[in-house]
Design a protein around this motif. Structure first.
Motif, short mmCIF file in Angstrom:
data_model
loop_
_atom_site.label_atom_id
_atom_site.label_comp_id
_atom_site.label_asym_id
_atom_site.label_seq_id
_atom_site.Cartn_x
_atom_site.Cartn_y
_atom_site.Cartn_z
N ARG A 146 0.82 -1.27 -0.03
CA ARG A 146 -0.02 0.03 0.21
C ARG A 146 0.76 1.14 -0.01
NH1 ARG A 146 -1.54 -3.57 3.25
NH2 ARG A 146 -0.65 -2.74 5.09
N CYS A 147 1.94 1.18 -0.66
CA CYS A 147 2.60 2.54 -0.96
C CYS A 147 2.19 3.17 -2.26
CB CYS A 147 4.01 1.96 -1.21
SG CYS A 147 4.95 1.28 0.37
N ASN A 148 1.77 4.06 -1.78
CA ASN A 148 0.64 4.98 -2.84
C ASN A 148 0.87 6.26 -2.99
OD1 ASN A 148 -0.80 2.50 -3.64
ND2 ASN A 148 -2.19 2.91 -1.72
N GLY A 149 2.27 6.85 -2.57
CA GLY A 149 2.51 8.14 -2.34
C GLY A 149 3.19 8.64 -3.70
N ASP A 150 3.46 7.79 -4.52
CA ASP A 150 4.36 8.19 -5.91
C ASP A 150 4.57 6.92 -6.65
OD1 ASP A 150 6.80 10.42 -6.30
OD2 ASP A 150 7.07 8.69 -7.50
N PRO A 151 4.40 7.28 -8.14
CA PRO A 151 4.55 6.08 -8.99
C PRO A 151 5.80 5.16 -8.97
CG PRO A 151 3.92 8.30 -10.32
CD PRO A 151 4.36 8.73 -8.64
N GLU A 152 6.62 5.75 -8.09
CA GLU A 152 8.10 5.14 -7.75
C GLU A 152 8.37 4.55 -6.35
OE1 GLU A 152 11.07 7.68 -9.49
OE2 GLU A 152 10.02 8.16 -11.23
N ALA A 153 7.96 3.49 -6.17
CA ALA A 153 8.25 2.72 -4.74
C ALA A 153 9.92 2.86 -4.48
CB ALA A 153 7.59 1.58 -4.77
N ILE A 154 10.46 2.22 -5.43
CA ILE A 154 12.18 2.20 -5.49
C ILE A 154 12.45 3.15 -6.47
CG2 ILE A 154 14.00 0.88 -5.45
CD1 ILE A 154 12.61 -1.38 -4.56
N SER A 155 12.58 4.57 -6.15
CA SER A 155 13.36 5.32 -7.33
C SER A 155 14.84 5.56 -7.50
CB SER A 155 12.89 6.92 -6.81
OG SER A 155 13.19 7.68 -7.85
N VAL A 156 15.28 4.97 -8.42
CA VAL A 156 16.91 4.97 -8.50
C VAL A 156 17.34 6.08 -9.40
CG1 VAL A 156 18.90 3.41 -9.29
CG2 VAL A 156 17.01 2.40 -8.16
N LYS A 157 18.09 6.87 -8.71
CA LYS A 157 18.68 8.06 -9.42
C LYS A 157 20.27 8.31 -9.18
CE LYS A 157 14.29 10.57 -9.24
NZ LYS A 157 13.74 11.90 -8.90
N SER A 158 20.86 7.27 -9.28
CA SER A 158 22.01 7.09 -9.22
C SER A 158 22.70 5.73 -10.12
CB SER A 158 22.82 7.03 -7.96
OG SER A 158 22.07 5.93 -7.20
N SER A 159 23.95 5.31 -10.24
CA SER A 159 24.48 4.24 -11.05
C SER A 159 25.01 3.06 -10.18
CB SER A 159 25.60 4.84 -12.06
OG SER A 159 25.05 5.61 -12.86
N GLY A 160 24.82 1.87 -10.96
CA GLY A 160 25.81 0.82 -10.23
C GLY A 160 25.01 0.26 -9.37
N ASN A 161 23.79 -0.06 -9.16
CA ASN A 161 23.17 -0.33 -7.93
C ASN A 161 22.30 -1.63 -8.14
OD1 ASN A 161 23.26 1.85 -6.27
ND2 ASN A 161 22.17 2.78 -7.72
N THR A 162 22.06 -2.54 -7.25
CA THR A 162 21.20 -3.57 -7.30
C THR A 162 20.06 -3.89 -6.56
OG1 THR A 162 23.28 -4.92 -7.66
CG2 THR A 162 21.42 -6.36 -6.84
N ILE A 163 18.97 -3.93 -7.47
CA ILE A 163 17.59 -3.94 -6.61
C ILE A 163 16.95 -5.45 -6.85
CG2 ILE A 163 15.29 -2.61 -6.55
CD1 ILE A 163 17.79 -0.93 -6.41
N ARG A 164 16.99 -6.11 -5.89
CA ARG A 164 16.51 -7.87 -6.01
C ARG A 164 15.75 -8.37 -4.95
NH1 ARG A 164 22.58 -10.35 -5.33
NH2 ARG A 164 22.84 -9.93 -3.08
N TYR A 165 15.00 -9.08 -5.31
CA TYR A 165 14.59 -9.96 -4.27
C TYR A 165 13.22 -9.26 -3.39
CZ TYR A 165 18.36 -12.84 -5.55
OH TYR A 165 19.57 -13.31 -6.23
N ASN A 166 12.74 -8.16 -3.91
CA ASN A 166 11.80 -7.25 -3.23
C ASN A 166 10.29 -7.81 -3.62
OD1 ASN A 166 13.49 -5.03 -1.96
ND2 ASN A 166 14.22 -5.20 -4.13
N THR A 167 9.39 -7.65 -2.83
CA THR A 167 7.99 -7.76 -2.86
C THR A 167 7.27 -6.64 -2.86
OG1 THR A 167 8.06 -9.90 -2.35
CG2 THR A 167 6.04 -8.95 -2.43
N ILE A 168 6.73 -5.98 -3.98
CA ILE A 168 5.78 -4.91 -4.06
C ILE A 168 4.22 -5.26 -4.27
CG2 ILE A 168 5.37 -2.54 -5.19
CD1 ILE A 168 8.20 -2.38 -5.80
N ARG A 169 3.65 -5.02 -3.41
CA ARG A 169 1.83 -5.45 -3.42
C ARG A 169 1.14 -4.40 -3.15
NH1 ARG A 169 0.58 -10.96 -2.99
NH2 ARG A 169 2.59 -11.48 -2.11
N ASP A 170 -0.06 -4.46 -4.08
CA ASP A 170 -1.02 -3.56 -3.87
C ASP A 170 -0.72 -2.25 -3.61
OD1 ASP A 170 -2.90 -5.59 -3.79
OD2 ASP A 170 -2.64 -6.18 -1.86
N SER A 171 0.31 -1.63 -4.68
CA SER A 171 0.99 -0.38 -4.34
C SER A 171 0.99 0.40 -5.72
CB SER A 171 2.38 -0.44 -3.94
OG SER A 171 2.56 -0.97 -2.72
N LYS A 172 0.69 1.63 -5.58
CA LYS A 172 0.77 2.59 -6.86
C LYS A 172 2.43 2.39 -7.51
CE LYS A 172 0.33 7.49 -8.16
NZ LYS A 172 -0.05 8.80 -7.75
#
Length: 474
Positions: free
Chosen positions: A230-256
């Motif tokens: 229920r993370c509905n405050g922005d279209p980007e729950a995880i907003s990446v604005k830098s380089s060389g990162n790893t985004i893995r094994y997360n669960t995003i459910r019922d969120s904008k």
């Protein structure tokens, strides 16, 4: 799914029954220093040595206006950090304008507190190896918009619960020194982010990793095993604005919000579940790897290969130019599963089209619209994608897919996986270096199409639940 909260009803008793063990100290010879007032706490911090463990008695502590709990010039070691811990998880409630204020300190652990302050908890650049673990964060809605800001290298934020925000602002911001660099090796894992209900169009992300001016800085950060509900405050729950990162094994459910590589290059998005929300994965910039993700039941666009207002960001561009979109070039999009989303695999229509992207071994299933709706592209490679359902093929090139029933079956966790005899089994090109699948099963040399590698054994990874994350997580 029930959201766990602190300080309400039976949750208080449940949390109070969980003492924080000496394992947090990292040293068998650490001294336990009990304190029961803010004055005693400050005195214990001032005198703390490596390996000390300051244990704060349960209760509500209100920091006076203009005051703080200061951690300055204190240095633990990696083997013997200085630990400041609530006697029981959630048993110490910190109220007032601000709580802990850090400076010139290393190897500090802060654990088990319920933060109810109104100003940002800042981890500044003159610190390093700071860890926030097993805390509960619910700041005042009328306070600072950012709850935790990380500017220090080697920071860890794990097993916390960030929840219940109704105004603009971000739960966790990762920045760095000056205006262009990033904090290095920041890890955000096993946290529960829930109930961000800001109703504006922008400015309510749970996590923002960088900002446009830092897009070209390599951060080496990891965001993994977090649950977003229920993370509905922005279209980007995880907003990446830098380089060389790893985004893995997360669960995003019922969120904008979804996962958006908004600025930067060379990041990996792997093994994430995005289920029953709005946005999926959207990518801009160069040389990203998008593999093993499962996107299902989204009412927006599942996977977007972004076009740009510029071809590539560069160090000499203006601040205004940097805020624009950088076209997606040389990405690898492979072994993803997209099922029954309103928008499936899509492009955009800005001036600079994405170039030289490989789209291979993905499974797309849907019954309405088109499965592929790309904008203009240059030099794309399409290989061994499997399409099924009443939805149209869209504008995917004829040689880039097969059409066949993948023979999916939904498991108890709600995830649809391959069954015996599926035409996806053994049909992948195998050209993308992917060691295992979304469940943790090894891919081997002969691989299956989609996020799931067929197996009769139990999944090693699964969509996360509240029991897997937050203050009481393993």
């Amino acid at each position: 799914m029930q959201r766990r909260t602190f300080l309400k009803g039976s949750a208080v008793a449940a949390l109070a029954a969980v003492p924080l063990t000496t394992s947090l100290s990292g040293s068998a010879s650490a001294a336990d220093i009990p304190v029961a007032s803010l004055t005693a706490l400050q005195s214990a911090i001032n005198g703390a040595a490596p390996g000390d463990r300051i244990v704060v008695a349960d209760g509500t502590y209100t920091v006076p206006s203009g005051g703080s709990i200061t951690i300055s010039g204190k240095n633990g070691t990696s083997a013997a950090p200085i630990t400041i811990v609530s006697k029981t998880r959630g048993g110490v409630v910190l109220r007032g304008e601000r709580g802990f204020v850090l400076s010139n300190s290393t190897n500090i652990v802060i654990s088990g507190f319920a933060f109810r302050q109104s100003t940002t908890l800042d981890i500044p650049t003159n610190c390093s190896a700071i860890r926030l673990t097993r805390n509960d964060f619910q700041f005042a809605d009328d306070g600072d918009p950012y709850w935790v800001v990380v500017r220090a290298n080697d920071t860890k934020i794990d097993r916390n619960h960030f929840h219940n925000k109704t105004t603009t602002g971000i739960f966790v911001v990762v920045d760095g020194p000056n205006k262009t660099d990033m904090a290095q090796n920041v890890q955000i894992f096993r946290n529960h982010f829930s109930d961000h209900s800001f109703t504006g169009d922008n400015g309510g992300e749970p996590i923002r990793f960088g900002v446009s001016g830092r897009a070209l800085a390599n951060a080496g950060g990891k965001v993994e095993y977090n649950l977003f509900e229920r993370c509905n405050g922005d279209p980007e729950a995880i907003s990446v604005k830098s380089s060389g990162n790893t985004i893995r094994y997360n669960t995003i459910r019922d969120s904008k919000g979804g996962i958006v590589l908004r600025h930067g290059n060379g990041s990996t998005v792997e093994g994430n579940y995005l289920i029953g929300g709005f946005d999926g994965v959207r990518i801009y910039g160069n040389d990203h790897v998008i593999v093993n993700n499962y996107l299902s039941g989204l009412s927006g666009r599942a996977l977007v290969v972004g076009s740009g207002s510029t071809r590539d960001h560069n160090p000499s561009e203006t601040e205004t130019q940097r805020r624009g979109n950088d076209a997606c070039d040389r990405a690898v999009i492979a072994h993803n599963t997209l099922i029954d989303n309103a928008g499936m695999l899509e492009g955009e229509t800005r001036a600079f089209e994405p170039q030289n992207v490989t789209i291979a071994d993905n499974l797309l299933v849907g019954d309405s619209g088109d499965l592929v709706a790309m904008g203009a592209t240059t030099g794309f490679t399409w290989k061994s994608n499997l399409l099924w359902g009443a939805a149209g093929n869209g504008n995917i090139p004829a040689g880039g897919f097969i059409r066949a029933n993948p023979l999916l079956a939904q498991g108890a966790d709600g995830v649809s996986r391959l069954t015996a005899g599926s035409p996806a089994i053994g049909a992948a090109t195998g050209s993308t270096a992917v060691a295992d699948d979304i469940d943790g099963d090894q891919r081997g040399s002969v691989r299956d199409i989609g996020a799931d590698e067929y197996s009769t054994g139990p999944a090693l990874r699964h969509p996360l639940t509240a029991a897997d994350v937050g203050p009481n997580a393993p």
